[in-house]
Design an enzyme around this catalytic site. Structure first.
Site, PDB file in Angstrom:
ATOM      1  N   ASP A  93       0.863  -1.024   0.111  1.00  0.00           N
ATOM      2  CA  ASP A  93       0.025  -0.076  -0.093  1.00  0.00           C
ATOM      3  C   ASP A  93       0.894   1.323   0.188  1.00  0.00           C
ATOM      4  O   ASP A  93       1.413   1.507   1.030  1.00  0.00           O
ATOM      5  CB  ASP A  93      -0.829   0.019   1.121  1.00  0.00           C
ATOM      6  CG  ASP A  93      -1.824   1.211   1.121  1.00  0.00           C
ATOM      7  OD1 ASP A  93      -2.836   1.128   0.576  1.00  0.00           O
ATOM      8  OD2 ASP A  93      -1.388   2.340   1.860  1.00  0.00           O
ATOM      9  N   TYR A 124       3.301   9.748  -0.682  1.00  0.00           N
ATOM     10  CA  TYR A 124       4.431   9.018   0.376  1.00  0.00           C
ATOM     11  C   TYR A 124       5.739   9.186  -0.366  1.00  0.00           C
ATOM     12  O   TYR A 124       6.852   8.912   0.287  1.00  0.00           O
ATOM     13  CB  TYR A 124       4.288   7.545   0.442  1.00  0.00           C
ATOM     14  CG  TYR A 124       2.728   7.260   1.169  1.00  0.00           C
ATOM     15  CD1 TYR A 124       1.927   8.251   1.846  1.00  0.00           C
ATOM     16  CD2 TYR A 124       2.511   5.903   1.279  1.00  0.00           C
ATOM     17  CE1 TYR A 124       0.848   7.732   2.382  1.00  0.00           C
ATOM     18  CE2 TYR A 124       1.214   5.714   1.661  1.00  0.00           C
ATOM     19  CZ  TYR A 124       0.344   6.557   2.383  1.00  0.00           C
ATOM     20  OH  TYR A 124      -0.903   6.294   3.085  1.00  0.00           O
ATOM     21  N   LYS A 177      -2.455   6.201  -4.609  1.00  0.00           N
ATOM     22  CA  LYS A 177      -3.815   6.849  -4.173  1.00  0.00           C
ATOM     23  C   LYS A 177      -3.630   8.111  -4.787  1.00  0.00           C
ATOM     24  O   LYS A 177      -2.296   8.653  -5.024  1.00  0.00           O
ATOM     25  CB  LYS A 177      -3.750   6.944  -2.716  1.00  0.00           C
ATOM     26  CG  LYS A 177      -3.608   5.907  -1.921  1.00  0.00           C
ATOM     27  CD  LYS A 177      -4.112   6.062  -0.306  1.00  0.00           C
ATOM     28  CE  LYS A 177      -3.811   4.698   0.406  1.00  0.00           C
ATOM     29  NZ  LYS A 177      -2.322   4.657   0.742  1.00  0.00           N
ATOM     30  N   HIS A 210      -7.540   9.565  -2.070  1.00  0.00           N
ATOM     31  CA  HIS A 210      -6.794   9.693  -0.829  1.00  0.00           C
ATOM     32  C   HIS A 210      -7.574  10.080   0.248  1.00  0.00           C
ATOM     33  O   HIS A 210      -7.912   9.717   1.462  1.00  0.00           O
ATOM     34  CB  HIS A 210      -5.465  10.371  -0.927  1.00  0.00           C
ATOM     35  CG  HIS A 210      -4.507   9.863   0.040  1.00  0.00           C
ATOM     36  ND1 HIS A 210      -3.322   9.570  -0.144  1.00  0.00           N
ATOM     37  CD2 HIS A 210      -4.683   9.559   1.461  1.00  0.00           C
ATOM     38  CE1 HIS A 210      -2.646   9.270   0.829  1.00  0.00           C
ATOM     39  NE2 HIS A 210      -3.330   8.878   1.812  1.00  0.00           N
TER      40      HIS A 210
HETATM   41  N1  LIG Z   1      -5.162   6.416   3.641  1.00  0.00           N
HETATM   42  C1  LIG Z   1      -4.681   7.262   4.573  1.00  0.00           C
HETATM   43  O1  LIG Z   1      -4.821   8.265   4.782  1.00  0.00           O
HETATM   44  C2  LIG Z   1      -3.538   6.673   5.431  1.00  0.00           C
HETATM   45  C3  LIG Z   1      -2.905   7.290   6.353  1.00  0.00           C
HETATM   46  C4  LIG Z   1      -1.996   6.838   7.074  1.00  0.00           C
HETATM   47  C5  LIG Z   1      -1.472   5.656   6.756  1.00  0.00           C
HETATM   48  N2  LIG Z   1      -1.916   4.958   5.610  1.00  0.00           N
HETATM   49  C6  LIG Z   1      -1.387   3.768   5.368  1.00  0.00           C
HETATM   50  O2  LIG Z   1      -1.674   2.547   6.452  1.00  0.00           O
HETATM   51  C7  LIG Z   1      -0.188   2.221   6.714  1.00  0.00           C
HETATM   52  C8  LIG Z   1      -0.188   1.690   8.081  1.00  0.00           C
HETATM   53  O3  LIG Z   1      -0.418   2.933   8.993  1.00  0.00           O
HETATM   54  P1  LIG Z   1       0.541   3.460   9.766  1.00  0.00           P
HETATM   55  O4  LIG Z   1       1.849   3.440   8.876  1.00  0.00           O
HETATM   56  O5  LIG Z   1       0.236   4.979  10.006  1.00  0.00           O
HETATM   57  O6  LIG Z   1       0.618   2.807  11.163  1.00  0.00           O
HETATM   58  P2  LIG Z   1       0.863   1.289  11.979  1.00  0.00           P
HETATM   59  O7  LIG Z   1       1.020   0.527  10.918  1.00  0.00           O
HETATM   60  O8  LIG Z   1      -0.384   1.106  12.601  1.00  0.00           O
HETATM   61  O9  LIG Z   1       1.958   1.296  12.746  1.00  0.00           O
HETATM   62  C9  LIG Z   1       3.206   1.566  12.433  1.00  0.00           C
HETATM   63  C10 LIG Z   1       4.198   1.806  13.575  1.00  0.00           C
HETATM   64  O10 LIG Z   1       4.074   0.576  14.219  1.00  0.00           O
HETATM   65  C11 LIG Z   1       5.407   0.002  14.347  1.00  0.00           C
HETATM   66  N3  LIG Z   1       5.182  -1.542  14.291  1.00  0.00           N
HETATM   67  C12 LIG Z   1       4.977  -2.298  13.496  1.00  0.00           C
HETATM   68  N4  LIG Z   1       4.786  -3.412  13.409  1.00  0.00           N
HETATM   69  C13 LIG Z   1       4.896  -3.583  14.990  1.00  0.00           C
HETATM   70  C14 LIG Z   1       4.767  -4.756  15.549  1.00  0.00           C
HETATM   71  N5  LIG Z   1       4.947  -6.154  15.320  1.00  0.00           N
HETATM   72  N6  LIG Z   1       4.893  -4.493  17.048  1.00  0.00           N
HETATM   73  C15 LIG Z   1       5.368  -3.248  17.638  1.00  0.00           C
HETATM   74  N7  LIG Z   1       5.365  -2.381  16.764  1.00  0.00           N
HETATM   75  C16 LIG Z   1       4.942  -2.334  15.467  1.00  0.00           C
HETATM   76  C17 LIG Z   1       6.303   0.514  13.310  1.00  0.00           C
HETATM   77  O11 LIG Z   1       7.576   0.507  13.410  1.00  0.00           O
HETATM   78  P3  LIG Z   1       8.655   0.077  12.615  1.00  0.00           P
HETATM   79  O12 LIG Z   1       8.418   0.467  11.240  1.00  0.00           O
HETATM   80  O13 LIG Z   1       9.878   0.828  13.393  1.00  0.00           O
HETATM   81  O14 LIG Z   1       8.590  -1.327  12.818  1.00  0.00           O
HETATM   82  C18 LIG Z   1       5.399   1.993  12.951  1.00  0.00           C
HETATM   83  O15 LIG Z   1       5.844   2.710  14.066  1.00  0.00           O
HETATM   84  C19 LIG Z   1       0.569   3.234   6.192  1.00  0.00           C
HETATM   85  O16 LIG Z   1       2.184   2.579   6.087  1.00  0.00           O
HETATM   86  C20 LIG Z   1       0.026   3.604   4.824  1.00  0.00           C
HETATM   87  O17 LIG Z   1       0.302   2.586   3.766  1.00  0.00           O
HETATM   88  C21 LIG Z   1      -2.871   5.535   5.095  1.00  0.00           C
END
Ligand SMILES: NC(=O)c1ccc[n+]([C@@H]2O[C@H](COP(=O)([O-])OP(=O)(O)OC[C@H]3O[C@@H](n4cnc5c(N)ncnc54)[C@H](OP(=O)(O)O)[C@@H]3O)[C@@H](O)[C@H]2O)c1
Length: 273
Positions: free
Chosen positions: A44, A49, A74, A107
């Site tokens: 994704d 990004y 997106k 988005h």
């Molecule tokens: N559509 C939208 O508006 C929107 C907005 C935000 C995000 N997104 C998408 O959603 C994806 C995920 O959301 P996000 O990146 O904001 O947050 P997330 O996936 O909820 O959390 C990522 C965080 O958690 C840590 N982490 C990952 N796996 C872990 C585990 N097993 N145990 C403990 N900590 C862990 C990561 O650290 P490390 O990387 O250091 O391991 C990072 O700090 C994004 O990458 C993006 O593709 C979309």
């Protein structure tokens, strides 16, 4: 890899690697490469990004047939305002080095534009540049507006969703309309103590799993695609390894009841970008 079927018959892997906030191209490349080696088949990304190029290169270099990898990108808000949707998808495809994406999402619901933009998204779909089209950060009222004139029902609505923002009403709405919900920030984006929550830790202990695995599993069992981001291989492996246990209906309810409407990202009804 567990898959869900979208409303147009396309199958989507239920667990993806998210790549938000990995701006460094080399780190993005290594992160995606590692995930594909581990068995991820869904990535994704988004124009905003700034890492589509590295994602595309990692997909290509993996040697895995293109049809086996599901790529989402997106449409950014400025491209909605300028009406340049065709130009935006072409530029994304160019950066990705692909001739189609599997899913193209609007988005954010940009006021005064999101209904009109959907018509252009439908064109992108009809031209085969995206195998499915959907939206992100849409509340039911945005979808109500869009569905009044839509020819194609969005396949996906990607929303912020983790136990402190359980989003049950939006999920119920989407499921009733045949729109597959997808959770961004499914681990709380590293911004809350949700993974240290007592109930979640207790359930994790029962299954010999981590809190991260439990919160991802909770969404999966509610029919919600999850897209956790990690740059660490061991965490990527952990986040993928969530299909060998099953939460009870009671545990699902308990986790949902942790909801406190705690948004960590922007509010779809009030954003200024
Ligand atoms: N559509 C939208 O508006 C929107 C907005 C935000 C995000 N997104 C998408 O959603 C994806 C995920 O959301 P996000 O990146 O904001 O947050 P997330 O996936 O909820 O959390 C990522 C965080 O958690 C840590 N982490 C990952 N796996 C872990 C585990 N097993 N145990 C403990 N900590 C862990 C990561 O650290 P490390 O990387 O250091 O391991 C990072 O700090 C994004 O990458 C993006 O593709 C979309």
């Amino acid at each position: 890899m567990e898959k869900f079927k979208l409303n147009n018959g396309v199958e989507i892997p239920a667990i993806a690697l998210g790549v938000f906030r990995i701006e460094d191209q080399k780190i993005t490349y290594e992160t995606v490469k590692s995930a594909l080696e581990l068995g991820y088949r869904h990535i994704d990304t988004a124009m905003i990004y700034g890492n589509e190029e590295a994602v595309g290169k990692a997909v290509k270099d993996s040697g895995i047939p293109r049809r086996e990898i599901f790529v989402t990108t997106k449409l950014w808000n400025d491209d909605q305002r300028s009406g340049k949707v065709e130009g935006a998808i072409d530029a994304s495809l160019n950066r990705l080095g692909l001739d189609y994406v599997d899913l193209y999402l609007v988005h954010w619901p940009v006021k005064e534009h999101y209904v009109e933009v959907w018509k252009r998204m439908e064109k992108v779909y009809k031209e085969g540049k995206a195998k499915a089209i959907g939206v992100s950060n849409y509340n039911p009222h945005h979808l109500d507006d869009l569905l009044k004139t839509a020819e194609i029902v969005p396949a996906v609505n990607q929303i912020e969703c983790y136990p402190y923002l359980a989003q049950q009403p939006v999920i119920d709405y989407c499921q009733a309309k045949g729109i597959r919900p997808e959770a961004w920030g499914p681990l709380g984006a590293g911004k809350t103590d949700v993974l240290g929550n007592q109930l979640i830790e207790h359930i994790a202990g029962k299954y010999g799993k981590t809190s991260a695995q439990v919160v991802l599993r909770w969404n999966l069992q509610r029919g919600v695609i999850v897209i956790p981001k990690s740059v660490h291989r061991e965490r990527q492996a952990q986040n993928l390894n969530i299909t060998d246990f099953e939460l009870t209906p009671e545990e699902l309810k308990q986790i949902t009841s942790l909801d406190k409407n705690l948004r960590l990202g922007s509010d779809p009804d009030n954003f200024d970008f």
